[in-house]
Structure formats: C-alpha cells, structure tokens
Design a protein around this motif. Sequence first.
Motif, PDB file in Angstrom:
ATOM      1  N   ALA A   1      21.741   9.125   3.264  1.00  0.00           N
ATOM      2  CA  ALA A   1      20.341   9.539   3.115  1.00  0.00           C
ATOM      3  C   ALA A   1      19.535   9.344   4.388  1.00  0.00           C
ATOM      4  CB  ALA A   1      19.695   8.773   1.965  1.00  0.00           C
ATOM      5  N   ARG A   2      19.827   8.267   5.130  1.00  0.00           N
ATOM      6  CA  ARG A   2      19.046   7.973   6.336  1.00  0.00           C
ATOM      7  C   ARG A   2      19.158   9.095   7.363  1.00  0.00           C
ATOM      8  NH1 ARG A   2      17.728   2.406   6.720  1.00  0.00           N
ATOM      9  NH2 ARG A   2      18.626   1.186   5.030  1.00  0.00           N
ATOM     10  N   TRP A   3      20.281   9.813   7.342  1.00  0.00           N
ATOM     11  CA  TRP A   3      20.482  10.877   8.321  1.00  0.00           C
ATOM     12  C   TRP A   3      20.310  12.268   7.716  1.00  0.00           C
ATOM     13  CZ3 TRP A   3      25.323   9.082  11.582  1.00  0.00           C
ATOM     14  CH2 TRP A   3      24.990   7.874  12.218  1.00  0.00           C
ATOM     15  N   VAL A   4      20.619  12.398   6.427  1.00  0.00           N
ATOM     16  CA  VAL A   4      20.421  13.695   5.779  1.00  0.00           C
ATOM     17  C   VAL A   4      18.933  14.007   5.682  1.00  0.00           C
ATOM     18  CG1 VAL A   4      20.666  14.956   3.604  1.00  0.00           C
ATOM     19  CG2 VAL A   4      22.587  13.610   4.487  1.00  0.00           C
ATOM     20  N   LYS A   5      18.140  12.971   5.347  1.00  0.00           N
ATOM     21  CA  LYS A   5      16.695  13.175   5.226  1.00  0.00           C
ATOM     22  C   LYS A   5      15.983  11.872   5.579  1.00  0.00           C
ATOM     23  CE  LYS A   5      13.203  15.212   2.209  1.00  0.00           C
ATOM     24  NZ  LYS A   5      12.924  15.754   0.831  1.00  0.00           N
ATOM     25  N   PRO A   6      15.848  11.536   6.863  1.00  0.00           N
ATOM     26  CA  PRO A   6      15.169  10.297   7.241  1.00  0.00           C
ATOM     27  C   PRO A   6      13.713  10.311   6.806  1.00  0.00           C
ATOM     28  CG  PRO A   6      15.508  11.706   9.160  1.00  0.00           C
ATOM     29  CD  PRO A   6      16.257  12.334   8.032  1.00  0.00           C
ATOM     30  N   HIS A   7      13.176   9.109   6.524  1.00  0.00           N
ATOM     31  CA  HIS A   7      11.759   9.064   6.158  1.00  0.00           C
ATOM     32  C   HIS A   7      11.032   7.878   6.783  1.00  0.00           C
ATOM     33  CE1 HIS A   7      13.008   6.357   2.714  1.00  0.00           C
ATOM     34  NE2 HIS A   7      11.923   5.751   3.114  1.00  0.00           N
ATOM     35  N   ALA A   8      11.671   7.204   7.747  1.00  0.00           N
ATOM     36  CA  ALA A   8      11.027   6.052   8.370  1.00  0.00           C
ATOM     37  C   ALA A   8      11.678   5.782   9.723  1.00  0.00           C
ATOM     38  CB  ALA A   8      11.163   4.827   7.466  1.00  0.00           C
ATOM     39  N   LEU A   9      10.973   5.017  10.559  1.00  0.00           N
ATOM     40  CA  LEU A   9      11.555   4.599  11.828  1.00  0.00           C
ATOM     41  C   LEU A   9      12.807   3.761  11.616  1.00  0.00           C
ATOM     42  CD1 LEU A   9       8.384   3.647  13.920  1.00  0.00           C
ATOM     43  CD2 LEU A   9       9.842   5.668  14.194  1.00  0.00           C
ATOM     44  N   ASP A  10      12.831   2.970  10.534  1.00  0.00           N
ATOM     45  CA  ASP A  10      14.018   2.174  10.250  1.00  0.00           C
ATOM     46  C   ASP A  10      15.254   3.053  10.074  1.00  0.00           C
ATOM     47  OD1 ASP A  10      12.387  -0.005  10.310  1.00  0.00           O
ATOM     48  OD2 ASP A  10      12.557  -0.514   8.185  1.00  0.00           O
TER      49      ASP A  10
ATOM     50  N   ASN B   1       8.168  13.203  16.461  1.00  0.00           N
ATOM     51  CA  ASN B   1       7.267  14.196  15.875  1.00  0.00           C
ATOM     52  C   ASN B   1       6.781  13.919  14.458  1.00  0.00           C
ATOM     53  OD1 ASN B   1       7.487  15.978  18.181  1.00  0.00           O
ATOM     54  ND2 ASN B   1       9.537  16.529  17.440  1.00  0.00           N
ATOM     55  N   LYS B   2       7.524  13.128  13.685  1.00  0.00           N
ATOM     56  CA  LYS B   2       7.211  13.069  12.253  1.00  0.00           C
ATOM     57  C   LYS B   2       6.703  11.727  11.759  1.00  0.00           C
ATOM     58  CE  LYS B   2      10.385  16.806  11.084  1.00  0.00           C
ATOM     59  NZ  LYS B   2      11.620  17.213  10.343  1.00  0.00           N
ATOM     60  N   GLN B   3       7.009  10.625  12.440  1.00  0.00           N
ATOM     61  CA  GLN B   3       6.536   9.328  11.990  1.00  0.00           C
ATOM     62  C   GLN B   3       5.006   9.278  12.052  1.00  0.00           C
ATOM     63  OE1 GLN B   3       8.157   6.815  10.653  1.00  0.00           O
ATOM     64  NE2 GLN B   3       6.453   5.362  10.575  1.00  0.00           N
ATOM     65  N   VAL B   4       4.412   8.632  11.058  1.00  0.00           N
ATOM     66  CA  VAL B   4       2.953   8.524  11.002  1.00  0.00           C
ATOM     67  C   VAL B   4       2.437   7.770  12.222  1.00  0.00           C
ATOM     68  CG1 VAL B   4       2.987   6.394   9.632  1.00  0.00           C
ATOM     69  CG2 VAL B   4       1.000   7.891   9.541  1.00  0.00           C
ATOM     70  N   ARG B   5       1.267   8.162  12.718  1.00  0.00           N
ATOM     71  CA  ARG B   5       0.659   7.527  13.880  1.00  0.00           C
ATOM     72  C   ARG B   5      -0.831   7.315  13.646  1.00  0.00           C
ATOM     73  NH1 ARG B   5       3.635   8.822  19.270  1.00  0.00           N
ATOM     74  NH2 ARG B   5       5.660   9.616  18.561  1.00  0.00           N
ATOM     75  N   LEU B   6      -1.379   6.347  14.369  1.00  0.00           N
ATOM     76  CA  LEU B   6      -2.819   6.199  14.405  1.00  0.00           C
ATOM     77  C   LEU B   6      -3.428   7.362  15.198  1.00  0.00           C
ATOM     78  CD1 LEU B   6      -3.183   2.367  15.130  1.00  0.00           C
ATOM     79  CD2 LEU B   6      -3.005   3.514  12.915  1.00  0.00           C
TER      80      LEU B   6
END
Length: 458
Positions: free
Chosen positions: A159-168, A202-207
């Motif tokens: 899952a971490r590589w098929v659909k990552p959702h966090a910097l971790d 490009n996708k991780q949330v930022r301030l």
Amino acid sequence: MKKLTLCILLAALAATTAHAAGPYRNPDNKNLNDPLEGTYPVPYKLPVVAEITAQLDVVRGFIDRATPSRIVDKATGQPVTDFSAPVTGAVVEPSPNDFGIMNYEMGVMHAGLMLGRRVTGDPKWTAMTERHLDFFYQRLGYFTEQEKQFKLGRANSFARWVKPHALDDSGSMCAALVRARLEKIGPDMSPVIATLADWVHNKQVRLKDGTLARNRPQAWSVWADDMYMSIPALAEMGRMTGEKRYYDDAVKNVLGISKYLFDKQIGLYTHGWNQNNPDAPEFYWGRANGWAVLAMSDLLDVLPKSHPGYEKVLAQHRRALRGIAKQQSGEGMWHQMLDRHDSYLETSGTAMFVYALAHAINQGWISPTTYGSIAQAGWAGISARIKPDGSVVDGVTATTFASDHVYYYNRPTSINAMAGYGPVLLAGFEMIKLLNNPDVVITDKVKTYHYGPRKAQP
C-alpha cells in the motif's frame, strides 16, 4: 521455591534486555596498578575496527532474519506460489520482529548497509538490500493488481507504494532506492522512485510558506521527524536528475522546519510545532533531533557548494551538533528527552548523533579536536547495547508528537524498535571511517583521548 523461581526468571529477563553492565577498566592503560586510572560504565577505550565490524555483522544478521521476503496466505500462513492472478488474502510474510520491509525505518537500514559496502568493499553488506529490491521488483505488479481488484487500502502489503498517503510512506525509502540505483545495487526501481518523489515534492500537505506539514494527529503541525522523511529524498532526486528544484525544496525545508522548531538558546529541536497551538511547551525528544541532523547531513553530502543555500544549511547543521554535544551523558549516550537528564538513555537517537558527528568530522564540516572524542564516547555507549544475537536494546518504540512529558518519559523500549538498527549501522561504519581517516590524529594522553587534524592549523 516459587519466589526463587520468579527471581531467577526476572534476572534472566533483565539480562536479555539491559545493556552490558560495567564497571569497565580501560585496556589501553597497560599499568594495572595505576592509581589514577578509573573505571567506567561502558567500554572506555579506543575503538578497534575489527571489533566494530564484528558487532555490525551480527546486527546485519539480525535484520536479515527479521525481514523475510515471501508472500503467504494471510489466513493460513502457507506460501503463495501462483502469481498468475491476485488473491485477496495474499500478504508479505509478517516479520518475527515486526520489521515492515517498506517502512521508513527500513530506508535507514539500507543506508547503513550501503555505507558498509562503501567502507569495506564487501558486497555482503548489501545482499539483503538486493534481496528486498528483487522482491519488490518481482511483486509490485501483483500487489498493484490486487489493489485494483479488491480495494484493500492499507491492508495491501504494498500500500505504501501502490498509493502513498504520507511522508512516512515515501521519503526515506525513496532516498534509499535512489542511492541503490546510483550504486547499481538491485534492479531499476524508477517507477517507484517517481511515485514516492512525486508525493514528497508535490502532494504532501504544506503550510502557506511551503514548509512540509502534517494534519495528523494535530492539524497543521510541523514535525522534526519529517526532515528525514523528506529532505534526503529531495536531495537524492536532485543528485539523480540534476534538477535544481529538488535541491531548492530540500534547502527550503531545512530552513523552514528549523524556523519553527529549532531553539537557538538551547541549541535543540523541539519535537513538533502546531499552528493552532503555537505557545505549547517544547519537548526536546532525542530521536527527533537525530532525524534532523541525519537529514542535514544527507543533504550536505550531495548539495552543490555553489547552491545559495549550502552555507545556510551547513551553519544550521553545526548549530544543531553543538547543542546536541552539550547534552551527552556520562555513559556516552544521550537521553530520551535531551534536556531532561532524569529520562532514560536511548539508543536510536544516540546512534544518529554519533553518525552525524563522525560524518561531519570526516567531511571536514566540524573540528575533530572538538567533537572526535564525543563521537567515540557515544560509540562506547552504543557498543554496550548490541547483544550477541545482533539485537539492539534501549531503543524507543514509535513515538508521536505529544503534549506532555509523561508520555515521552514512559515510551517503552524494545529490541523490535526498528528505528535503532539503521542508525547503529551508520554510526559504526562512520566510526570506522573516522578511525581510518588519514587527516585525523588520535592520541591517548592523560587517561583520555584527543583527536586533532594531522596538519597543524594556521
């Protein structure tokens, strides 16, 4: 008799979990009757390359055993052998030590193993890395198709590589995969590298100012951990592609995260900062500071010196190392909470500091005179925490950004705390480089050790 049996069991348990106890006498002093020679709680002596290598080899063996790369049926545990079409119950065989082979901690282990190969020239150090990458290469398509058909989400082993959702999920392993590709270790994982790098860049949330952030567990929070979960990946993408935008983003986040988290007075990083609660107390967690100096070290290794941010990152790295050095304990280790010396001594952060200090000396970023013996003393503490089977004790388990010291003080330690193993490899191999550094002279005088440049400074 029951009480005696219980005492024996408790003693045996303590022997398997606690580090080797002193007192130790310094064997470098051959005068056994020297009244000025004291004893120490850790092996206080000049490290020996062969001894460090032997300890790192058993750590390598422990990690290798803890990371099977097979697919099994989740319900039965039996091997899956037919890969013509995915089945919903197919999973990567669980680790006996709960070591996830795609976890961010594994990226640090691969970094340590690749450093071992560079230092020794022996390919055995990256045999596990090659095994893992071959497995990923062969089975990524299977688990991608499994997700398309069954929509398992995080239950999908990839899952971490098929659909990552966090910097971790992305940064640490992305950096490891790029390094492996550049060093020609294992198959070409370019599609995965592209997916993971895209998440970080490009996708991780930022301030609003572009600083990388999280919305869990607190909304709009900045973590020191995320320096390592992002900056090395950006740095390695800059090295691999030559594109300045990656270097720019890495530098921006060193300076941005440091702006929010680095306490200039004490010289340490607080674990996190929350936009909705900016006046919260600071919690100077050890491993958070370790992630920060590892990230800056990795960036400085590849950032062109001509980049306008190079000197700024180097200055911040030096400030952090100086603040960390001041907090070292009398066992060479650093505390779980760096400024709270009644908190326990912790291995993963200590190993990160030893690596960062020794590496900075080897790279010429800091003085061996100031920091060499500090790194050596840190290794003495670490070496006492490596057990004969290669397990590492006194490493703290995963720790969230919290709001009270009770939580941090009482985080458990475990030999299954993944975050300690990669840093121990890094620290040991960098100490070997320091001991062999032709530009550094080490002398044993007045019952202690003195590091200095071989060439006299003007």
